[in-house]
Enzyme design. Structure first.
Site, PDB file in Angstrom:
ATOM      1  N   GLU A   1       8.215  -7.075 -10.937  1.00 49.03           N
ATOM      2  CA  GLU A   1       6.988  -7.785 -10.598  1.00 49.03           C
ATOM      3  C   GLU A   1       7.214  -9.297 -10.736  1.00 49.03           C
ATOM      4  O   GLU A   1       7.787  -9.766 -11.719  1.00 49.03           O
ATOM      5  CB  GLU A   1       5.858  -7.370 -11.536  1.00 49.03           C
ATOM      6  CG  GLU A   1       5.488  -5.896 -11.449  1.00 49.03           C
ATOM      7  CD  GLU A   1       4.724  -5.569 -10.189  1.00 49.03           C
ATOM      8  OE1 GLU A   1       3.502  -5.722 -10.178  1.00 49.03           O
ATOM      9  OE2 GLU A   1       5.378  -5.138  -9.217  1.00 49.03           O
TER      10      GLU A   1
ATOM     11  N   GLY B   1       0.860  -1.178   0.000  1.00 46.01           N
ATOM     12  CA  GLY B   1       0.000   0.000   0.000  1.00 46.01           C
ATOM     13  C   GLY B   1       0.895   1.225   0.000  1.00 46.01           C
ATOM     14  O   GLY B   1       1.929   1.244  -0.672  1.00 46.01           O
TER      15      GLY B   1
ATOM     16  N   HIS C   1       8.543  -3.356  -7.346  1.00 47.08           N
ATOM     17  CA  HIS C   1       7.845  -2.956  -8.578  1.00 47.08           C
ATOM     18  C   HIS C   1       8.800  -2.276  -9.554  1.00 47.08           C
ATOM     19  O   HIS C   1       8.383  -1.367 -10.299  1.00 47.08           O
ATOM     20  CB  HIS C   1       6.682  -1.997  -8.282  1.00 47.08           C
ATOM     21  CG  HIS C   1       5.720  -2.464  -7.251  1.00 47.08           C
ATOM     22  ND1 HIS C   1       4.828  -3.491  -7.463  1.00 47.08           N
ATOM     23  CD2 HIS C   1       5.490  -2.045  -5.975  1.00 47.08           C
ATOM     24  CE1 HIS C   1       4.105  -3.678  -6.381  1.00 47.08           C
ATOM     25  NE2 HIS C   1       4.490  -2.820  -5.459  1.00 47.08           N
TER      26      HIS C   1
ATOM     27  N   SER D   1       5.737  -5.385  -1.322  1.00 51.37           N
ATOM     28  CA  SER D   1       5.679  -3.987  -1.752  1.00 51.37           C
ATOM     29  C   SER D   1       6.085  -3.053  -0.609  1.00 51.37           C
ATOM     30  O   SER D   1       7.250  -3.033  -0.222  1.00 51.37           O
ATOM     31  CB  SER D   1       4.281  -3.681  -2.285  1.00 51.37           C
ATOM     32  OG  SER D   1       4.209  -2.413  -2.859  1.00 51.37           O
ATOM     33  N   ALA D   2       5.156  -2.302  -0.033  1.00 55.31           N
ATOM     34  CA  ALA D   2       5.495  -1.404   1.067  1.00 55.31           C
ATOM     35  C   ALA D   2       6.084  -2.170   2.250  1.00 55.31           C
ATOM     36  O   ALA D   2       6.984  -1.675   2.937  1.00 55.31           O
ATOM     37  CB  ALA D   2       4.261  -0.618   1.520  1.00 55.31           C
TER      38      ALA D   2
END
Length: 242
Positions: free
Chosen positions: A190, A86, A155, A118-119
Site C-alpha cells: 500500500e 475493484g 496490496h 489495484s485491479a
C-alpha cells in the site's frame, strides 16, 4: 510504454488518490482528457464522479468510458486512460466484452499514458493469475493487457507473526504461483507504485516493494529502485492462461 501502476487508490486516513496526487498529476498531460474505465465496480456513474472530484481541480477532464456509446472511440479521443480498482475478474470480463482489451493494449503500445490502480494495475501484467480477488464472474480468458512482461501483486501484505489465522499468507500464495509459472512477481505494498517510461522502470512511493522470483528468496526493493531489467523478462506460464 508510459505507465503509472499504483498499488492502491485510497490510503488509510486520506482521500481518493490523495496519497499519490502529485505523482498522478505530473504523470498525466497538462489539461488532459482522461478516459476513466470504471468497470471493476458495479456503479459506474458514482465511481466516475469520485475520480472526477479528485482530478478535475487539477485541470484534468474526466469522462467515464461507459458514457460513450462506443467505448473504443471514446478511448481514441482521450489523452490518457485510467483503469480503476475493484474486482479484477469483473473488470477483465468487461474489457473483453467492450473491445477495450485490444484497444487499450494497442493505444498504450503506441504511447498513450496508462494509469492503473489495484485491479487496473493487475490488467497491465500478462495474466490475472496474481490478483487477490474472488472470481465473481468468469472472463473469456485470464490473459490481460501484457503491457509489462512480469506479474504484479497490488496490496501486497507482509505475514503477521502475531496472527492466529492459519490460511496461506500472501507470500505463500505467490510462492505457489511460482511453482507453476516461471515469471517474476512484483509485490506492491500500500502506498507504492511502479513507473515505466520506455525501457526504464522503477518502484516508488512511500514503502518498498517486494520481488518474487522462482528459486530465490524474495527481495526487498526500496523506493526509487531501478527495476528496468524486469522489462526484459521472458515469462513462461506452464499451463495456458485460460
Amino acid at each position: 510504454m508510459n505507465l503509472l501502476l499504483l498499488s492502491n487508490s485510497t490510503q488509510h486516513g486520506r482521500g481518493y488518490l490523495e496519497h499519490a496526487l502529485d505523482t498522478v498529476t505530473a504523470f498525466l498531460p497538462e489539461r488532459a482528457r482522461l478516459a476513466f474505465v470504471p468497470y471493476a465496480l458495479a456503479d459506474h456513474d458514482a465511481y466516475t464522479a469520485r475520480v472526477r472530484a479528485a482530478l478535475e481541480p487539477a485541470g484534468i477532464t474526466v469522462r467515464g468510458i461507459h458514457e460513450d456509446a462506443d467505448p473504443v472511440a471514446g478511448l481514441a479521443a482521450s489523452d490518457a486512460v485510467f483503469i480503476g480498482g475493484g474486482n479484477s475478474f469483473r473488470l477483465l470480463s468487461a474489457l473483453y466484452r467492450t473491445g477495450l482489451r485490444e484497444a487499450v493494449r494497442e493505444a498504450a503500445g503506441d504511447g498513450l499514458p496508462y494509469m492503473g490502480a489495484s485491479a487496473g494495475t493487475n490488467m497491465a501484467a500478462p495474466t490475472l493469475r496474481t490478483t487477490n480477488d474472488m472470481p465473481i464472474v468468469q472472463p473469456p480468458s485470464f490473459e490481460t493487457l501484457g503491457l509489462v512482461p512480469f506479474q504484479i501483486n497490488p496490496h501486497y501484505l507482509d505475514p503477521d507473526p502475531a496472527s492466529t489465522h492459519k490460511g496461506e499468507t500472501r507470500e505463500e500464495r505467490l510462492t505457489e504461483f511460482l511453482e507453476e509459472n516461471d515469471v517474476p512477481v512484483l509485490g506492491l505494498r500500500e502506498g507504492s507504485w511502479l513507473r515505466v517510461e520506455g525501457n526504464r522502470a522503477r518502484v516508488d512511493g512511500a514503502r518498498p516493494a517486494r520481488l518474487f522470483t522462482r528459486g530465490a528468496p524474495p527481495r526487498e526493493l526500496a523506493a526509487g529502485s531501478d527495476v528496468s531489467g524486469l522489462l526484459a523478462t521472458a515469462p513462461r506460464f506452464d499451463t495456458p492462461a485460460r
